[in-house]
Structures are given as C-alpha cells and as structure tokens.
Design a protein around this motif. Structure first.
Motif, PDB file in Angstrom:
ATOM      1  N   LEU A 335     -36.595 -30.047  54.260  1.00 26.23           N
ATOM      2  CA  LEU A 335     -37.263 -29.005  55.037  1.00 26.23           C
ATOM      3  C   LEU A 335     -38.514 -28.495  54.330  1.00 26.23           C
ATOM      4  O   LEU A 335     -39.591 -28.377  54.941  1.00 26.23           O
ATOM      5  CB  LEU A 335     -36.287 -27.854  55.299  1.00 26.23           C
ATOM      6  CG  LEU A 335     -36.864 -26.645  56.042  1.00 26.23           C
ATOM      7  CD1 LEU A 335     -37.335 -27.036  57.434  1.00 26.23           C
ATOM      8  CD2 LEU A 335     -35.822 -25.518  56.131  1.00 26.23           C
ATOM      9  N   THR A 336     -38.394 -28.188  53.047  1.00 27.57           N
ATOM     10  CA  THR A 336     -39.545 -27.656  52.316  1.00 27.57           C
ATOM     11  C   THR A 336     -40.649 -28.700  52.169  1.00 27.57           C
ATOM     12  O   THR A 336     -41.841 -28.369  52.231  1.00 27.57           O
ATOM     13  CB  THR A 336     -39.116 -27.154  50.934  1.00 27.57           C
ATOM     14  OG1 THR A 336     -38.352 -28.170  50.255  1.00 27.57           O
ATOM     15  CG2 THR A 336     -38.249 -25.901  51.053  1.00 27.57           C
ATOM     16  N   SER A 337     -40.284 -29.967  52.006  1.00 28.15           N
ATOM     17  CA  SER A 337     -41.287 -31.032  51.957  1.00 28.15           C
ATOM     18  C   SER A 337     -42.037 -31.129  53.276  1.00 28.15           C
ATOM     19  O   SER A 337     -43.270 -31.283  53.303  1.00 28.15           O
ATOM     20  CB  SER A 337     -40.628 -32.383  51.644  1.00 28.15           C
ATOM     21  OG  SER A 337     -40.112 -32.429  50.343  1.00 28.15           O
ATOM     22  N   THR A 338     -41.308 -31.031  54.377  1.00 31.32           N
ATOM     23  CA  THR A 338     -41.918 -31.121  55.700  1.00 31.32           C
ATOM     24  C   THR A 338     -42.889 -29.978  55.940  1.00 31.32           C
ATOM     25  O   THR A 338     -43.991 -30.172  56.469  1.00 31.32           O
ATOM     26  CB  THR A 338     -40.830 -31.131  56.790  1.00 31.32           C
ATOM     27  OG1 THR A 338     -39.917 -32.211  56.549  1.00 31.32           O
ATOM     28  CG2 THR A 338     -41.437 -31.295  58.168  1.00 31.32           C
ATOM     29  N   VAL A 339     -42.498 -28.772  55.544  1.00 33.57           N
ATOM     30  CA  VAL A 339     -43.390 -27.617  55.700  1.00 33.57           C
ATOM     31  C   VAL A 339     -44.659 -27.797  54.871  1.00 33.57           C
ATOM     32  O   VAL A 339     -45.766 -27.513  55.332  1.00 33.57           O
ATOM     33  CB  VAL A 339     -42.663 -26.315  55.299  1.00 33.57           C
ATOM     34  CG1 VAL A 339     -43.639 -25.139  55.284  1.00 33.57           C
ATOM     35  CG2 VAL A 339     -41.513 -26.031  56.244  1.00 33.57           C
ATOM     36  N   SER A 340     -44.509 -28.280  53.643  1.00 38.22           N
ATOM     37  CA  SER A 340     -45.669 -28.500  52.785  1.00 38.22           C
ATOM     38  C   SER A 340     -46.615 -29.535  53.393  1.00 38.22           C
ATOM     39  O   SER A 340     -47.839 -29.360  53.391  1.00 38.22           O
ATOM     40  CB  SER A 340     -45.212 -28.954  51.394  1.00 38.22           C
ATOM     41  OG  SER A 340     -46.312 -29.124  50.531  1.00 38.22           O
ATOM     42  N   ILE A 341     -46.064 -30.624  53.934  1.00 34.62           N
ATOM     43  CA  ILE A 341     -46.884 -31.653  54.576  1.00 34.62           C
ATOM     44  C   ILE A 341     -47.637 -31.070  55.765  1.00 34.62           C
ATOM     45  O   ILE A 341     -48.833 -31.328  55.964  1.00 34.62           O
ATOM     46  CB  ILE A 341     -46.014 -32.844  55.010  1.00 34.62           C
ATOM     47  CG1 ILE A 341     -45.493 -33.602  53.791  1.00 34.62           C
ATOM     48  CG2 ILE A 341     -46.800 -33.792  55.920  1.00 34.62           C
ATOM     49  CD1 ILE A 341     -44.483 -34.679  54.130  1.00 34.62           C
ATOM     50  N   ALA A 342     -46.942 -30.273  56.579  1.00 36.58           N
ATOM     51  CA  ALA A 342     -47.570 -29.674  57.756  1.00 36.58           C
ATOM     52  C   ALA A 342     -48.719 -28.750  57.364  1.00 36.58           C
ATOM     53  O   ALA A 342     -49.784 -28.751  58.003  1.00 36.58           O
ATOM     54  CB  ALA A 342     -46.519 -28.914  58.570  1.00 36.58           C
ATOM     55  N   MET A 343     -48.525 -27.966  56.318  1.00 39.90           N
ATOM     56  CA  MET A 343     -49.579 -27.053  55.870  1.00 39.90           C
ATOM     57  C   MET A 343     -50.775 -27.821  55.311  1.00 39.90           C
ATOM     58  O   MET A 343     -51.926 -27.446  55.536  1.00 39.90           O
ATOM     59  CB  MET A 343     -49.028 -26.083  54.822  1.00 39.90           C
ATOM     60  CG  MET A 343     -47.991 -25.121  55.358  1.00 39.90           C
ATOM     61  SD  MET A 343     -47.522 -23.842  54.169  1.00 39.90           S
ATOM     62  CE  MET A 343     -49.030 -22.853  54.129  1.00 39.90           C
ATOM     63  N   CYS A 344     -50.500 -28.909  54.593  1.00 34.72           N
ATOM     64  CA  CYS A 344     -51.595 -29.742  54.076  1.00 34.72           C
ATOM     65  C   CYS A 344     -52.368 -30.402  55.216  1.00 34.72           C
ATOM     66  O   CYS A 344     -53.601 -30.533  55.156  1.00 34.72           O
ATOM     67  CB  CYS A 344     -51.043 -30.811  53.130  1.00 34.72           C
ATOM     68  SG  CYS A 344     -50.481 -30.169  51.533  1.00 34.72           S
ATOM     69  N   TRP A 345     -51.654 -30.818  56.268  1.00 31.54           N
ATOM     70  CA  TRP A 345     -52.317 -31.429  57.424  1.00 31.54           C
ATOM     71  C   TRP A 345     -53.237 -30.425  58.111  1.00 31.54           C
ATOM     72  O   TRP A 345     -54.381 -30.754  58.466  1.00 31.54           O
ATOM     73  CB  TRP A 345     -51.269 -31.946  58.404  1.00 31.54           C
ATOM     74  CG  TRP A 345     -51.875 -32.529  59.658  1.00 31.54           C
ATOM     75  CD1 TRP A 345     -52.355 -33.795  59.834  1.00 31.54           C
ATOM     76  CD2 TRP A 345     -52.056 -31.850  60.908  1.00 31.54           C
ATOM     77  NE1 TRP A 345     -52.844 -33.949  61.106  1.00 31.54           N
ATOM     78  CE2 TRP A 345     -52.679 -32.775  61.795  1.00 31.54           C
ATOM     79  CE3 TRP A 345     -51.768 -30.561  61.363  1.00 31.54           C
ATOM     80  CZ2 TRP A 345     -52.997 -32.439  63.100  1.00 31.54           C
ATOM     81  CZ3 TRP A 345     -52.093 -30.221  62.662  1.00 31.54           C
ATOM     82  CH2 TRP A 345     -52.696 -31.153  63.520  1.00 31.54           C
ATOM     83  N   ALA A 346     -52.753 -29.205  58.307  1.00 29.82           N
ATOM     84  CA  ALA A 346     -53.587 -28.170  58.922  1.00 29.82           C
ATOM     85  C   ALA A 346     -54.813 -27.868  58.064  1.00 29.82           C
ATOM     86  O   ALA A 346     -55.918 -27.664  58.584  1.00 29.82           O
ATOM     87  CB  ALA A 346     -52.759 -26.903  59.141  1.00 29.82           C
ATOM     88  N   PHE A 347     -54.630 -27.859  56.751  1.00 26.29           N
ATOM     89  CA  PHE A 347     -55.743 -27.595  55.836  1.00 26.29           C
ATOM     90  C   PHE A 347     -56.760 -28.734  55.900  1.00 26.29           C
ATOM     91  O   PHE A 347     -57.971 -28.491  55.886  1.00 26.29           O
ATOM     92  CB  PHE A 347     -55.208 -27.437  54.418  1.00 26.29           C
ATOM     93  CG  PHE A 347     -56.241 -26.987  53.420  1.00 26.29           C
ATOM     94  CD1 PHE A 347     -56.782 -25.721  53.494  1.00 26.29           C
ATOM     95  CD2 PHE A 347     -56.667 -27.829  52.413  1.00 26.29           C
ATOM     96  CE1 PHE A 347     -57.734 -25.297  52.583  1.00 26.29           C
ATOM     97  CE2 PHE A 347     -57.614 -27.419  51.498  1.00 26.29           C
ATOM     98  CZ  PHE A 347     -58.147 -26.154  51.576  1.00 26.29           C
TER      99      PHE A 347
END
Length: 375
Positions: A335-347
């Motif tokens: 879950l935490t990996s997925t959230v980090s990936i999503a935030m990096c994608w938005a950035f």
C-alpha cells in the motif's frame, strides 16, 4: 556551511563519541539523553553529504554518485547483523563489559577514527581553495557547475541572506509533496529494519539466518549502481523509481503467498531491489531544486526530516504476532509503495507541464533553451 570537510567530519566524530558514551552509561535516563542527542548529529550528516555531492557533480552525474554514497547503508544491512552477532558472542564479559556495551564501544571508536581521517580526505566546495586541486582544475570544477545551473538560475551569485533558503523551501509545495512521498517510500522499505527476522522465518539457526541476509543486499547494491547510472544517461527519474518499487511489490506478494523456504528467500532478493528507488528519488530531489543553492540545501534537509515519519510509523508494521508469514506487514508495504508511486507520477506530470510552459515561452520570445526539470 563553508567547510563541509569540517562540518561532516565533526558530525561523525560527535556521533561516534555519543555512541561510545552510550556503551558506558549506567542509568536509563542517561542513555535516553544520549540517544536524543545522537539524533541531532545523525540527522545533520546525510543531508550535508548529499548537498556536497550536488556541488561537485552535474545533474546528469548525480545518480551514480548518490548510489555510491548510499551503498554504505546497503552494505551495512548486509553484514551489520552478522558482525554484531560476532561481537556479542566473542566479547561478552571482556574487561568487565557486557556484550551489548562492547557493541557500542566498538562502533563508536571506529567512527571517531574514520571521522578524524575524513577531515583531510573530504573536499570542500569547488570555490574553496584546495591543496589537492591545481588552479586550472579548480577553475574547471567551478565552470562545470556554473554551466549546469546557469540556465534559469536567478539566485546563483547572489548573497544568501539569513534563512532565505529555508523560507523559500517551506513555502514551496513541491518540498512538502516530495517529503510525504519519501515518507511513504521509507515506510515501504521498513522490511530492511526487520530483515534478520524475515530471514529467520525460513527455519534455520541464527548464524545461517544472518548469513542469508547478505546476498540479497549485495545484489540490491549492485543493481543500484546500474539503475542510477542508466537514470543519469537517459535523464529519466520517475520510471527508475517506479521500476524498483514494482519489483519490491512483487517480492511482497511472493512472500505473502507461500511459506516455502526457497521461494521466500527468493522474495527477499526482490524486496531489496525496491531500495534502489530511494537512491534515484534523492537524486530527483537534488535535480528539482538545483537552481538555488540555499533552497536546495534546505529542501534536502527538510524532505529527509519528513521521511523519518515513515520510519516512526513503520516500526509498528511488523509485530511478532503477525509472524511468521507477516502477510499483513507485506500488505502495508504494498500500500505505501503504491501511494509513493502515485505521488511521484503526479509530481512528474506537474514538472512536465512546467517544461512545456517554459518551452512555449522561449519559442514565443525567441529565447535559447533554458532550464528544464528532469522527469
């Protein structure tokens, strides 16, 4: 920070001294105070070391150099438990000290020795007079960095006033966004803190389990050099962060799905690949705030500080009651990996829009190509 050779070496020496004193204290409150003080000098070292690298190497050279810096942590993960077990087993009772005290005494002494040597080994900034560079080499070093930061840099060459860099960093939402993203990433990498425990779930004795810890981290360290270098060459950061995290997610899923010894050990190799993302992420931070030295220094320190919240929370991800499968722990890491990936994608999407806007403005005004964010 005008003399990083003294600043960083002093942090290391003080860290070693506090560790040394921890091995001889007799009361709980004294140990608690020393541990509190240890956090100050420990927190200052890593952001300072990363910032020093950013003053010597161009944006497309930082990935590999950051990997070389952080490989010390991976190598430590590989062998620290085994070395500690040797100290605990071989020095217990020597000179009247119990084994756990010898662990602090040995670590503190070695750190002080390395720190004193580092005063003469570590370089300062390219603009600082140096005995190990000729005048021509120093001029070249300064010119390289000036060329790399000249485009779009309004702050280069201006005097730094007070805490201007800190205030700029705190007012920039990108700093907060990256800090939260890194905090989630650190939480997903929490398996590293419990790696000996995960290795022990395969059913071998303590010595064999500790030996099994080394190969996955050695492979992960070797991979970090390749991935970081490829990220430098291609100029891509996001996919070189996402790839290792996805491989780590695969490792978590494998570990959740079976208790087979060979398969679970294979999953550890997949998990350690996710630590490569941390190296590239730090490089992305340096690249993003490369236009202002003071803001870059403050941003690195603040983002690194925010990341500690990931370590604080993740200490509760691995209760012994969830073992030996630790399925719930792995699920949280996914879950935490997925959230980090999503935030990096938005950035990445935001930086891409900024680059497009800059290109359109240059085309309309007939200007030469200026600063571009690395994606």
């Amino acid at each position: 920070m005008k003399r990083p050779s003294l600043y960083l070496s002093s942090c290391m020496a003080i860290w070693g001294a506090i560790t040394l004193f921890t091995g001889v204290v007799r009361t709980y409150h004294a140990a608690l105070i020393l541990r509190f003080l240890l956090g100050f000098v420990e927190a200052a070292f890593f952001p300072g070391a990363v910032f020093l690298l950013s003053r010597w190497y161009k944006r497309n050279e930082l990935g590999l150099r950051t990997a070389l810096l952080t490989c010390g942590s991976s190598v430590s993960n590989a062998f620290s438990a085994l070395i500690a077990s040797g100290i605990l087993a071989g020095l217990d009772g020597t000179l009247g000290f119990t084994a756990w005290r010898w662990l602090f005494l040995v670590e503190g002494t070695l750190t002080i020795i390395v720190a004193v040597c580092a005063i003469w080994i570590l370089p300062d900034f390219p603009s600082t007079p140096s005995v190990w560079l000729s005048p021509d080499e120093q001029t070249l070093a300064k010119r390289r960095m000036e060329e790399d930061t000249a485009a779009g840099n309004e702050d280069e060459g201006k005097p730094i006033e007070g805490f201007s860099g800190l205030s700029e960093a705190l007012m920039d939402w990108k700093v907060w966004w990256l800090g939260v993203a890194l905090s989630f990433m650190i939480a997903s990498l929490s398996f590293g803190n419990f790696f000996p425990t995960l290795s022990a779930t395969m059913g071998y004795n303590a010595t064999i389990s500790l030996l099994f810890c080394a190969p996955p981290w050695i492979v992960g360290t070797a991979t970090s050099f390749f991935v970081a270098r490829h990220s430098d060459v291609t100029g891509d950061r996001f996919w070189h962060i996402t790839g290792p995290l996805v491989i780590g997610i695969v490792g978590y899923m494998i570990a959740m799905s079976t208790m087979n010894t060979a398969v679970r050990y294979l999953s550890l190799f997949f998990m350690t690949q996710s630590s490569v993302a941390y190296v590239v992420f730090l490089t992305w931070v340096l690249n993003t705030f490369s236009q202002s030295r003071s803001k870059r220094a403050a941003a690195i320190a603040f983002i690194n500080s925010m990341a500690t919240f990931g370590n604080i929370g993740s200490s509760y991800f691995w209760p012994s009651s969830w073992g030996p499968s630790y399925a719930n722990s792995y699920l949280i890491c996914i879950l935490t990996s997925t959230v980090s990936i999503a935030m990096c994608w938005a950035f990445r999407k935001h930086l891409s829009r900024c680059n497009e806007a800059a290109e359109a403005e240059e085309h309309a005004l007939g200007l030469s190509k200026g600063f571009r964010y690395l994606l």
